[in-house]
Design a protein around this motif. Structure first.
Motif, short mmCIF file in Angstrom:
data_model
loop_
_atom_site.label_atom_id
_atom_site.label_comp_id
_atom_site.label_asym_id
_atom_site.label_seq_id
_atom_site.Cartn_x
_atom_site.Cartn_y
_atom_site.Cartn_z
N VAL A 9 0.87 -1.18 0.00
CA VAL A 9 0.00 0.00 0.00
C VAL A 9 0.90 1.23 0.00
CG1 VAL A 9 -1.83 1.24 1.24
CG2 VAL A 9 -1.77 -1.26 1.29
N GLU A 10 0.47 2.28 -0.66
CA GLU A 10 1.24 3.51 -0.71
C GLU A 10 1.52 4.01 0.72
OE1 GLU A 10 -1.11 6.19 -3.06
OE2 GLU A 10 -1.02 4.87 -4.81
N SER A 11 2.79 4.19 1.05
CA SER A 11 3.20 4.58 2.41
C SER A 11 2.58 5.90 2.83
CB SER A 11 4.72 4.65 2.50
OG SER A 11 5.29 3.40 2.21
N GLN A 12 2.58 6.87 1.94
CA GLN A 12 2.03 8.19 2.27
C GLN A 12 0.57 8.07 2.70
OE1 GLN A 12 3.72 11.06 2.40
NE2 GLN A 12 1.94 12.28 2.93
N PHE A 13 -0.20 7.25 2.00
CA PHE A 13 -1.61 7.06 2.33
C PHE A 13 -1.78 6.43 3.71
CE2 PHE A 13 -5.25 4.16 2.45
CZ PHE A 13 -6.29 5.06 2.27
N LEU A 14 -0.92 5.47 4.05
CA LEU A 14 -1.05 4.76 5.33
C LEU A 14 -0.81 5.64 6.55
CD1 LEU A 14 0.62 1.32 4.58
CD2 LEU A 14 -1.82 1.84 4.80
N ARG A 15 -0.21 6.76 6.37
CA ARG A 15 0.08 7.64 7.52
C ARG A 15 -1.18 8.10 8.24
NH1 ARG A 15 4.81 10.64 4.36
NH2 ARG A 15 6.38 9.05 4.74
N ARG A 16 -2.31 8.01 7.60
CA ARG A 16 -3.56 8.43 8.26
C ARG A 16 -4.03 7.43 9.31
NH1 ARG A 16 -8.02 8.53 3.64
NH2 ARG A 16 -6.34 9.65 2.63
N TYR A 17 -3.46 6.23 9.30
CA TYR A 17 -3.87 5.18 10.24
C TYR A 17 -2.77 4.94 11.28
CZ TYR A 17 -7.15 4.41 6.47
OH TYR A 17 -8.10 4.60 5.50
N PRO A 18 -3.02 5.28 12.53
CA PRO A 18 -1.98 5.04 13.54
C PRO A 18 -1.78 3.53 13.75
CG PRO A 18 -4.01 5.86 14.57
CD PRO A 18 -4.23 5.89 13.08
N VAL A 19 -0.55 3.17 14.04
CA VAL A 19 -0.24 1.77 14.35
C VAL A 19 -0.82 1.46 15.73
CG1 VAL A 19 1.61 0.12 14.79
CG2 VAL A 19 1.83 1.79 12.93
N ARG A 20 -1.53 0.36 15.83
CA ARG A 20 -2.14 -0.06 17.09
C ARG A 20 -1.43 -1.30 17.59
NH1 ARG A 20 -7.22 2.97 18.19
NH2 ARG A 20 -7.65 4.00 16.22
N GLN A 21 -1.11 -1.30 18.86
CA GLN A 21 -0.49 -2.46 19.49
C GLN A 21 -1.60 -3.28 20.13
OE1 GLN A 21 2.81 -1.51 21.99
NE2 GLN A 21 3.18 -3.62 22.54
N ALA A 22 -1.82 -4.48 19.61
CA ALA A 22 -2.94 -5.32 20.04
C ALA A 22 -2.53 -6.36 21.07
CB ALA A 22 -3.56 -5.99 18.82
N GLY A 23 -1.35 -6.24 21.60
CA GLY A 23 -0.86 -7.21 22.57
C GLY A 23 0.60 -6.93 22.81
N GLY A 24 1.45 -7.91 22.58
CA GLY A 24 2.89 -7.76 22.75
C GLY A 24 3.50 -6.76 21.78
N GLN A 25 4.78 -6.52 21.93
CA GLN A 25 5.47 -5.51 21.13
C GLN A 25 5.40 -5.75 19.63
OE1 GLN A 25 9.43 -5.30 22.74
NE2 GLN A 25 8.86 -3.63 24.11
N THR A 26 5.28 -6.99 19.22
CA THR A 26 5.25 -7.29 17.78
C THR A 26 3.83 -7.53 17.25
OG1 THR A 26 5.60 -9.65 18.14
CG2 THR A 26 7.57 -8.27 17.86
N ILE A 27 2.84 -7.35 18.09
CA ILE A 27 1.46 -7.57 17.68
C ILE A 27 0.89 -6.21 17.28
CG2 ILE A 27 -0.80 -8.44 18.37
CD1 ILE A 27 0.64 -10.39 20.19
N LEU A 28 1.20 -5.83 16.05
CA LEU A 28 0.88 -4.51 15.54
C LEU A 28 -0.05 -4.61 14.34
CD1 LEU A 28 4.52 -3.11 15.63
CD2 LEU A 28 2.75 -2.83 17.39
N GLU A 29 -1.02 -3.70 14.30
CA GLU A 29 -1.98 -3.71 13.21
C GLU A 29 -2.48 -2.30 12.93
OE1 GLU A 29 -4.55 -6.61 14.99
OE2 GLU A 29 -5.71 -5.11 16.08
N LEU A 30 -3.13 -2.15 11.80
CA LEU A 30 -3.81 -0.91 11.45
C LEU A 30 -5.31 -1.16 11.54
CD1 LEU A 30 -1.78 0.11 8.27
CD2 LEU A 30 -1.39 0.83 10.64
#
Length: 117
Positions: A71-92
């Protein structure tokens, strides 16, 4: 989250029904969310996607798949990274109402990189 050439690599663990819908969309878009699914959740690392596909999708759907897409990186900046658990459990968290716009900013096709049964 891996970035290259103006795009960011994301992963999505999915079951067979959603994968069939992706196939119908010619591997170029994610299908609309179902009623009661207010967000689309791409994840930021392959290991997390594997864990969900293997441990959850197989149990509930009989099979699990890990997909990879850009996905275009510039576009993704509108979605903050969410930590759904441990340090590596990251999602948008992409609101369902914005999924068409998200799909329009994808680069290339969705590809299956792992399959579990």
């Amino acid at each position: 989250m891996t970035s290259r050439h103006g795009t960011t690599t994301l992963w999505r663990p999915t079951g067979p029904k959603e994968l069939d819908l992706v196939r119908e969309l010619k591997w170029r878009a994610w299908p609309a969310r179902l009623l009661g699914q207010p967000f689309f959740y791409p994840v930021l690392n392959e290991d997390y996607a594997v864990k969900i596909a293997r441990d959850w999708n197989v149990k509930h759907d009989g099979a699990g798949f890990v997909t990879r897409f850009e996905v275009e990186s510039q576009f993704l900046r509108r979605y903050p990274v969410r930590q759904a658990g441990g340090q590596t459990i990251l999602e948008l968290w992409v609101p369902a109402a914005e999924l068409d716009d998200f799909n329009a900013h994808m680069a290339g096709e969705i590809e299956v990189v792992h399959e579990f049964r």
